[in-house]
Design a protein around this motif. Structure first.
Motif, PDB file in Angstrom:
ATOM      1  N   TRP A  81      33.525  46.842  42.217  1.00 20.52           N
ATOM      2  CA  TRP A  81      33.769  48.177  41.685  1.00 20.52           C
ATOM      3  C   TRP A  81      33.006  49.186  42.520  1.00 20.52           C
ATOM      4  CZ3 TRP A  81      31.473  44.686  37.919  1.00 20.52           C
ATOM      5  CH2 TRP A  81      30.098  44.810  37.792  1.00 20.52           C
ATOM      6  N   GLU A 135      40.189  42.778  43.441  1.00 23.76           N
ATOM      7  CA  GLU A 135      41.017  43.974  43.590  1.00 23.76           C
ATOM      8  C   GLU A 135      40.129  45.178  43.907  1.00 23.76           C
ATOM      9  OE1 GLU A 135      43.831  46.742  40.688  1.00 23.76           O
ATOM     10  OE2 GLU A 135      43.686  44.576  40.313  1.00 23.76           O
ATOM     11  N   CYS A 167      35.959  36.716  34.847  1.00 22.32           N
ATOM     12  CA  CYS A 167      36.423  38.071  35.156  1.00 22.32           C
ATOM     13  C   CYS A 167      35.243  38.989  35.452  1.00 22.32           C
ATOM     14  CB  CYS A 167      37.226  38.642  33.993  1.00 22.32           C
ATOM     15  SG  CYS A 167      38.560  37.570  33.411  1.00 22.32           S
ATOM     16  N   ARG A 171      36.918  44.144  30.201  1.00 21.02           N
ATOM     17  CA  ARG A 171      38.288  44.668  30.213  1.00 21.02           C
ATOM     18  C   ARG A 171      39.256  43.623  30.754  1.00 21.02           C
ATOM     19  NH1 ARG A 171      40.298  49.649  34.095  1.00 21.02           N
ATOM     20  NH2 ARG A 171      42.507  49.606  33.516  1.00 21.02           N
ATOM     21  N   GLU A 172      38.860  42.926  31.832  1.00 21.50           N
ATOM     22  CA  GLU A 172      39.737  41.912  32.415  1.00 21.50           C
ATOM     23  C   GLU A 172      39.859  40.686  31.511  1.00 21.50           C
ATOM     24  OE1 GLU A 172      37.618  43.649  34.717  1.00 21.50           O
ATOM     25  OE2 GLU A 172      39.460  44.751  35.134  1.00 21.50           O
ATOM     26  N   THR A 198      34.705  42.126  34.371  1.00 20.26           N
ATOM     27  CA  THR A 198      34.275  42.911  33.219  1.00 20.26           C
ATOM     28  C   THR A 198      34.990  42.438  31.957  1.00 20.26           C
ATOM     29  OG1 THR A 198      36.020  44.582  33.415  1.00 20.26           O
ATOM     30  CG2 THR A 198      34.017  44.923  34.737  1.00 20.26           C
ATOM     31  N   THR A 228      33.033  36.780  31.254  1.00 29.98           N
ATOM     32  CA  THR A 228      32.698  37.598  32.418  1.00 29.98           C
ATOM     33  C   THR A 228      31.912  36.733  33.391  1.00 29.98           C
ATOM     34  OG1 THR A 228      30.586  38.369  31.516  1.00 29.98           O
ATOM     35  CG2 THR A 228      32.558  39.676  30.992  1.00 29.98           C
ATOM     36  N   SER A 249      40.888  44.020  47.985  1.00 31.60           N
ATOM     37  CA  SER A 249      39.434  44.154  47.913  1.00 31.60           C
ATOM     38  C   SER A 249      38.836  44.024  49.308  1.00 31.60           C
ATOM     39  CB  SER A 249      38.871  43.070  46.993  1.00 31.60           C
ATOM     40  OG  SER A 249      37.474  42.947  47.148  1.00 31.60           O
ATOM     41  N   ASN A 307      38.305  48.481  43.690  1.00 33.52           N
ATOM     42  CA  ASN A 307      37.737  49.242  42.568  1.00 33.52           C
ATOM     43  C   ASN A 307      37.569  48.414  41.289  1.00 33.52           C
ATOM     44  OD1 ASN A 307      37.595  51.503  44.201  1.00 33.52           O
ATOM     45  ND2 ASN A 307      39.554  52.316  43.494  1.00 33.52           N
ATOM     46  N   ARG A 308      37.777  47.087  41.400  1.00 29.86           N
ATOM     47  CA  ARG A 308      37.515  46.209  40.260  1.00 29.86           C
ATOM     48  C   ARG A 308      36.531  45.119  40.661  1.00 29.86           C
ATOM     49  NH1 ARG A 308      43.314  44.873  37.598  1.00 29.86           N
ATOM     50  NH2 ARG A 308      42.079  44.197  35.808  1.00 29.86           N
ATOM     51  N   LEU A 309      36.728  44.534  41.826  1.00 29.20           N
ATOM     52  CA  LEU A 309      35.756  43.609  42.403  1.00 29.20           C
ATOM     53  C   LEU A 309      35.860  43.721  43.914  1.00 29.20           C
ATOM     54  CD1 LEU A 309      33.624  41.506  41.746  1.00 29.20           C
ATOM     55  CD2 LEU A 309      35.370  39.742  41.992  1.00 29.20           C
TER      56      LEU A 309
END
Length: 702
Positions: free
Chosen positions: A646, A640, A584, A588-589, A586, A622, A686, A642-644
């Protein structure tokens, strides 16, 4: 084998799982194997002697040895190397099924050439989507069957209640190694899979029987290296002290780290034969250092396998951070390290305010805090610049954001203000500790091996070089395309005091990922202007199926597909749960993935310092923590907006930021060996999605 009129013996090697098959053979077959090992395989493995010895027609270099009426041993003969590799042993019906030919019949067209040409594969689509598939095991796990397979009796009660494939993957209180043994016996590998497994060398043939009896681990056998890898090892052999410095480059899966450990083994053998350090009445001291704690743990295990973790020498395996702490001057030992990123940004803003009060029309603002922090950390401190003149003259090409003469002077002023603020708080940045250690370091080792050097700041490389009595005895492995911490600089250019001319080797074969995965991952590689083209020109040895790009709309869809993929991929690869990982962007994921996974997977979130390769369940890490590791089955979650990637932070060059994020995705995907799936959010696409095409990826919409 005859060379120059002298009869030579063949070296005996074996496919990785061969000892497990040997361990199941009846006593009479074991005896026949042992008798023929010496009078056939070691001396005349390629001499036709019907019906005992027969060459398998249309199979390059493959032979079969008849053991009694009903059992067969299949092996490969490499006359150039003088090596016999035992591939499989078993009842003739099962053997010919695994060879994909009729019993004792002539094969029609199968398996010719090198490993990648052995099987003609179809471009298979993604695996089934239902995690509820309940296929019955092909054999009931009765106690007598388990005993025959070498499963300890204390696990029989648990295992005899297992009825389906999914139940077997999720069984509790049974070690991973036991599950792997059962999986291999339930679904023995076909010949194409065997050719993709590692080949290991036995120092003595008796060692194979020890492994068959469970008295020795398969991992304790040395890997057989190819010609390219063996050629590099010759630099550490001979009748004199080897000297470098050496640089070993190679892309993902080329074996850089493994070769560096073998080099240590050859070095020790060479120097012990010379008795150099015995004459000096002191032990030979070697340092092996790598970037993360997870790689330290893996390296220590491999060194034990190579049987070089102990002996008349001192061998240490440490991270750079731990070594720096050990070599700090006294005045730095009591300074606290400011690790918190937000706190560091606040300190930079405080320094900006001071500079604005002292300098008219100051060039920077609070919006630049992230850029300023990284410029100071990676460039000014990381390259050990001592004054503003050095900074003004520095070639910053590759950093993305250009700085003029006036801006550099203002940034140096900020650096000095930040230094004063930190000293008042009795704090420092970690890179400052590295610099302080580099300035006061005293040599402690005869040889220093530096793994994953591309992710080290130049000041760290200089510190490690300072630990070596002779800087010519430094060994480095690196691949700038896998740099996920630094930026587009070439660390070899920055570490100008390192000279490796004539001692550089580029490994050009990929032994980790299948050709299909590598071709797909290659589309994610850094752009040509920022890449090391040499390490991207890899020849992937093994074959497999296309990796999957799974585009989903809802979390529920992703959850169901992730679970089904892991179940099916592990089953098809005949692998236990510990062979799978979900990577993942981060932390968070990682927490979200943990909630998604079926509890039968025994999922565990692991941070870099806590990575446990032996954990008998699916590992959730991670992408940064997975650096340097490899897994047969890998899922990437999630691609995604703003996630990958970011978003680029204020003050950071957008192009440089996305290049770093792309390298991170490239490194993460290249951890996969046999099966790979990437999850992409369809409604929030993404920018990296354009690199996933139907030509290389099996694209599915959930």
């Amino acid at each position: 084998m005859r060379q120059g009129g002298v009869i030579m013996t063949y070296q005996i090697a074996h496919a990785e799982k061969f000892p497990l098959e040997l361990g199941e053979m009846p006593k009479k077959v074991r005896n026949a194997y042992k008798n023929n090992l010496y009078n056939v395989l070691k001396y005349a493995p390629n001499q036709v002697n019907p019906p005992k010895i027969k060459r398998l027609n249309d199979f390059n270099y493959l032979w079969r040895l008849r053991l009694g009426d009903d059992y067969r041993l299949v092996y490969r003969v490499d006359e150039d190397k003088g090596v016999v590799t035992m591939l499989m042993i078993g009842h003739r019906k099962k053997i010919y099924q695994r060879l994909k030919i009729s019993d004792e019949a002539e094969p029609s067209h199968m398996l010719v050439g090198e490993a990648e040409d052995y099987i003609e594969r179809k471009n298979a689509s993604g695996v089934g989507h239902s995690p509820k598939l309940e296929r019955l095991l092909p054999v009931k796990l009765k106690r007598n069957v388990l005993a025959k397979w070498g499963v300890p009796s204390k696990y029989h009660g648990i295992l005899e209640n297992v009825r389906t494939e999914n139940d077997l993957l999720g069984v509790n209180n049974v070690p991973d190694k036991v599950i792997e043994r059962i999986i291999e016996r339930l679904w023995p590998s076909d010949i194409d899979k065997i050719f993709q497994d590692p080949v290991r060398i036995a120092s003595h043939p008796e060692e194979i029987e020890e492994a068959a009896d469970g008295k020795r681990s398969i991992e304790s056998f040395l890997l057989m290296l190819d010609e390219e890898q063996e050629e590099f090892l010759t630099r550490f052999r001979g009748n004199k002290k080897p000297q470098g410095p050496w640089l070993l480059k190679g892309g993902p899966g080329s074996g850089k780290s493994t070769i560096s450990l073998y080099c240590i083994r050859e070095l020790l053998n060479s120097l012990q034969q010379l008795s150099i350090f015995e004459q000096e009445n002191r032990p030979l001291k070697i340092l092996y250092t790598t970037f993360t704690n997870s790689l330290v743990n893996v390296s220590e295990y491999l060194l034990e396998v190579l049987d070089i973790s102990s002996g008349p020498h001192e061998l240490e395996v440490k991270t750079v951070d731990s070594l720096a702490s050990r070599h700090l001057p006294r005045e730095w030992q009591n300074k606290s390290v400011c690790f918190d990123y937000k706190e560091r940004e606040e300190l930079v803003c405080e320094a900006v305010d001071q500079c604005k009060m002292e300098v008219r029309n100051y060039s920077f603002s609070h919006d630049d805090k992230k850029f300023l922090l990284e410029e100071i950390d990676w460039i000014i401190i990381g390259q050990d610049l001592e004054n503003v003149d050095q900074y003004l003259e520095l070639d910053r090409s590759g950093r993305g954001r250009a700085l003029g003469h006036r801006q550099r002077q203002h940034l140096w002023k900020l650096y000095e203000s930040l230094q004063n603020i930190l000293r008042e708080r009795n704090e420092c940045f970690f890179s400052e500790r590295l610099r302080a250690a580099a300035k006061s370091v005293s040599s402690s080792y005869d040889y220093v091996f530096i793994d994953e050097a591309q992710d080290l700041k130049p000041v760290a490389v200089r510190f490690l070089m300072g630990l070596c009595h002779n800087r010519r005895n430094v060994f480095l492995t690196a691949d700038i395309n896998q740099s996920i911490w630094g930026y587009s600089f070439s660390w070899t250019k920055m570490a100008s005091d390192l000279r490796v001319q004539g001692r550089t080797k580029v490994l050009r074969r990929n032994y980790r990922t299948t050709k299909e995965i590598w071709n797909a991952v290659l589309q994610l590689a850094p752009s040509v202007e920022n890449a090391d083209k040499e390490t991207l020109s890899l020849d992937a040895v093994y074959r497999g199926v296309k990796p999957v790009l799974s585009r989903y709309c809802t979390s529920r869809q992703a959850e169901e597909r992730l679970n089904s993929f892991l179940f099916e991929a592990l089953r098809k690869e005949r692998a236990s749960l510990g062979n799978a990982a979900v990577l993942c962007p981060t932390n968070r994921e990682t927490e979200k993935v943990y909630e998604m996974l079926d509890e039968r997977f025994k999922p565990k979130i692991m941070k870099s310092k806590d990575v446990d390769i032996s954990w008998p369940g699916v590992k959730i890490l991670t992408m940064h923590a997975a650096k340097g590791l490899e897994f047969p089955v890998v899922a990437i979650f999630c691609l995604e907006k703003n996630r990958l990637p970011w978003p680029a932070r204020d003050g950071i060059d957008r192009e440089d930021h996305f290049a770093q994020q792309q390298r991170l995705l490239f490194v993460a995907c290249s951890r996969a060996m046999r099966r790979l799936i990437v999850f992409a959010q369809k409604d929030r696409p993404s920018v990296f999605l354009k690199k996933f095409t139907d030509e290389y990826w099996d694209v599915e919409d959930l």
